[in-house]
Design a protein around this motif. Structure first.
Motif, PDB file in Angstrom:
ATOM      1  N   ALA A 210       0.884  -1.348  -0.200  1.00  0.00           N
ATOM      2  CA  ALA A 210      -0.093  -0.015  -0.086  1.00  0.00           C
ATOM      3  C   ALA A 210       0.982   1.300   0.061  1.00  0.00           C
ATOM      4  N   SER A 211       0.672   2.140  -0.827  1.00  0.00           N
ATOM      5  CA  SER A 211       1.265   3.392  -1.072  1.00  0.00           C
ATOM      6  C   SER A 211       0.620   4.464  -1.244  1.00  0.00           C
ATOM      7  N   GLY A 212       1.430   5.450  -0.694  1.00  0.00           N
ATOM      8  CA  GLY A 212       0.478   6.983  -0.824  1.00  0.00           C
ATOM      9  C   GLY A 212       0.216   7.399   0.586  1.00  0.00           C
ATOM     10  N   THR A 213      -0.719   8.071   1.089  1.00  0.00           N
ATOM     11  CA  THR A 213      -1.194   8.578   2.248  1.00  0.00           C
ATOM     12  C   THR A 213      -1.597   7.490   3.060  1.00  0.00           C
ATOM     13  N   VAL A 214      -0.403   6.691   3.575  1.00  0.00           N
ATOM     14  CA  VAL A 214      -0.805   5.697   4.508  1.00  0.00           C
ATOM     15  C   VAL A 214      -0.439   5.798   5.851  1.00  0.00           C
ATOM     16  N   ALA A 215      -0.201   7.073   6.389  1.00  0.00           N
ATOM     17  CA  ALA A 215       0.381   7.331   7.601  1.00  0.00           C
ATOM     18  C   ALA A 215      -0.913   7.008   8.735  1.00  0.00           C
ATOM     19  N   SER A 216      -2.185   7.330   8.474  1.00  0.00           N
ATOM     20  CA  SER A 216      -3.051   7.045   9.349  1.00  0.00           C
ATOM     21  C   SER A 216      -3.688   5.728   9.201  1.00  0.00           C
ATOM     22  N   LEU A 217      -3.171   4.922   8.539  1.00  0.00           N
ATOM     23  CA  LEU A 217      -3.771   3.494   8.458  1.00  0.00           C
ATOM     24  C   LEU A 217      -3.258   2.516   9.429  1.00  0.00           C
ATOM     25  N   ASN A 218      -3.823   1.834   9.964  1.00  0.00           N
ATOM     26  CA  ASN A 218      -3.356   0.862  10.891  1.00  0.00           C
ATOM     27  C   ASN A 218      -3.643  -0.441  10.850  1.00  0.00           C
ATOM     28  N   ALA A 219      -4.341  -0.886   9.796  1.00  0.00           N
ATOM     29  CA  ALA A 219      -4.827  -2.185   9.564  1.00  0.00           C
ATOM     30  C   ALA A 219      -4.628  -2.592   8.305  1.00  0.00           C
ATOM     31  N   MET A 220      -4.429  -3.830   7.849  1.00  0.00           N
ATOM     32  CA  MET A 220      -4.412  -4.553   6.712  1.00  0.00           C
ATOM     33  C   MET A 220      -5.152  -5.631   6.735  1.00  0.00           C
ATOM     34  N   GLY A 221      -5.748  -5.958   5.754  1.00  0.00           N
ATOM     35  CA  GLY A 221      -6.358  -7.445   5.436  1.00  0.00           C
ATOM     36  C   GLY A 221      -6.481  -8.048   4.305  1.00  0.00           C
ATOM     37  N   TRP A 222      -7.060  -9.480   4.419  1.00  0.00           N
ATOM     38  CA  TRP A 222      -6.957  -9.973   3.177  1.00  0.00           C
ATOM     39  C   TRP A 222      -8.445 -10.480   3.018  1.00  0.00           C
ATOM     40  N   PHE A 223      -8.998 -10.463   1.687  1.00  0.00           N
ATOM     41  CA  PHE A 223     -10.408 -10.725   1.450  1.00  0.00           C
ATOM     42  C   PHE A 223     -10.289 -11.696   0.255  1.00  0.00           C
ATOM     43  N   ARG A 224     -11.458 -12.277  -0.131  1.00  0.00           N
ATOM     44  CA  ARG A 224     -11.621 -13.120  -1.211  1.00  0.00           C
ATOM     45  C   ARG A 224     -12.973 -12.991  -1.778  1.00  0.00           C
ATOM     46  N   ARG A 225     -13.234 -12.994  -3.182  1.00  0.00           N
ATOM     47  CA  ARG A 225     -14.584 -13.041  -3.779  1.00  0.00           C
ATOM     48  C   ARG A 225     -15.227 -14.307  -3.517  1.00  0.00           C
ATOM     49  N   THR A 226     -16.590 -14.136  -3.198  1.00  0.00           N
ATOM     50  CA  THR A 226     -17.335 -15.310  -2.821  1.00  0.00           C
ATOM     51  C   THR A 226     -18.166 -15.664  -4.002  1.00  0.00           C
ATOM     52  N   PRO A 227     -18.878 -16.851  -4.143  1.00  0.00           N
ATOM     53  CA  PRO A 227     -19.524 -17.306  -5.298  1.00  0.00           C
ATOM     54  C   PRO A 227     -20.576 -16.202  -5.798  1.00  0.00           C
ATOM     55  N   ALA A 228     -21.128 -15.685  -4.499  1.00  0.00           N
ATOM     56  CA  ALA A 228     -22.100 -14.712  -4.881  1.00  0.00           C
ATOM     57  C   ALA A 228     -21.657 -13.204  -5.060  1.00  0.00           C
ATOM     58  N   ASN A 229     -20.442 -13.138  -5.483  1.00  0.00           N
ATOM     59  CA  ASN A 229     -19.642 -12.064  -6.064  1.00  0.00           C
ATOM     60  C   ASN A 229     -19.319 -10.889  -4.957  1.00  0.00           C
ATOM     61  N   SER A 230     -19.351 -11.279  -3.678  1.00  0.00           N
ATOM     62  CA  SER A 230     -19.316 -10.312  -2.696  1.00  0.00           C
ATOM     63  C   SER A 230     -17.716 -10.611  -2.243  1.00  0.00           C
TER      64      SER A 230
END
Length: 123
Positions: free
Chosen positions: A24-44
């Motif tokens: 992650a690049s750019g204005t990241v100073a205020s960010l304190n969490a990162m996560g991983w997600f994946r697409r579901t069969p329902a496209n969410s």
């Protein structure tokens, strides 16, 4: 502006491993969490693993014991996180996304997303 780029997806046989990376690049100073997600069969998009800069992690049941999220590496205007995926199953086949935001280790608010990387697990 925050820009996220994932890498490391690909094709692997069942039982194999992959390591995803996210920068992650750019204005990241205020960010304190990162996560991983994946697409579901329902496209969410479902959260599967998340980490707070203090080290607290959360894993969802389908990946517990198989996936490990790394600590967040912070270098000036960049954040880096990895997802080690072991014992992959055909059901893990989908697009994986990286997200960045804020959290307290128990609740999370995601504001930024990458474009995704395809993971395909053959049986």
């Amino acid at each position: 502006q925050v820009h996220l780029v994932e890498s490391g997806g690909g094709l692997v046989q069942a039982g194999g491993s992959l390591r995803l990376s996210c920068i992650a690049s750019g204005t990241v100073a205020s960010l304190n969490a990162m996560g991983w997600f994946r697409r579901t069969p329902a496209n969410s998009r479902e959260q599967i693993a998340a980490i707070h800069s203090g080290g607290s992690t959360r894993y969802e049941d389908p990946v517990k014991g198989r996936f490990t999220i790394s600590s967040i590496s912070r270098d000036n205007d960049k954040l880096t996180v990895h997802l080690q995926m072991n014992n992959l199953k055909p059901d893990d086949t989908t697009v994986y996304y990286c997200g960045a935001g804020r959290g307290d280790g128990r609740s999370w608010s995601w504001g930024y997303w990458g474009q995704g990387t395809q993971v395909t697990v053959s049986s």
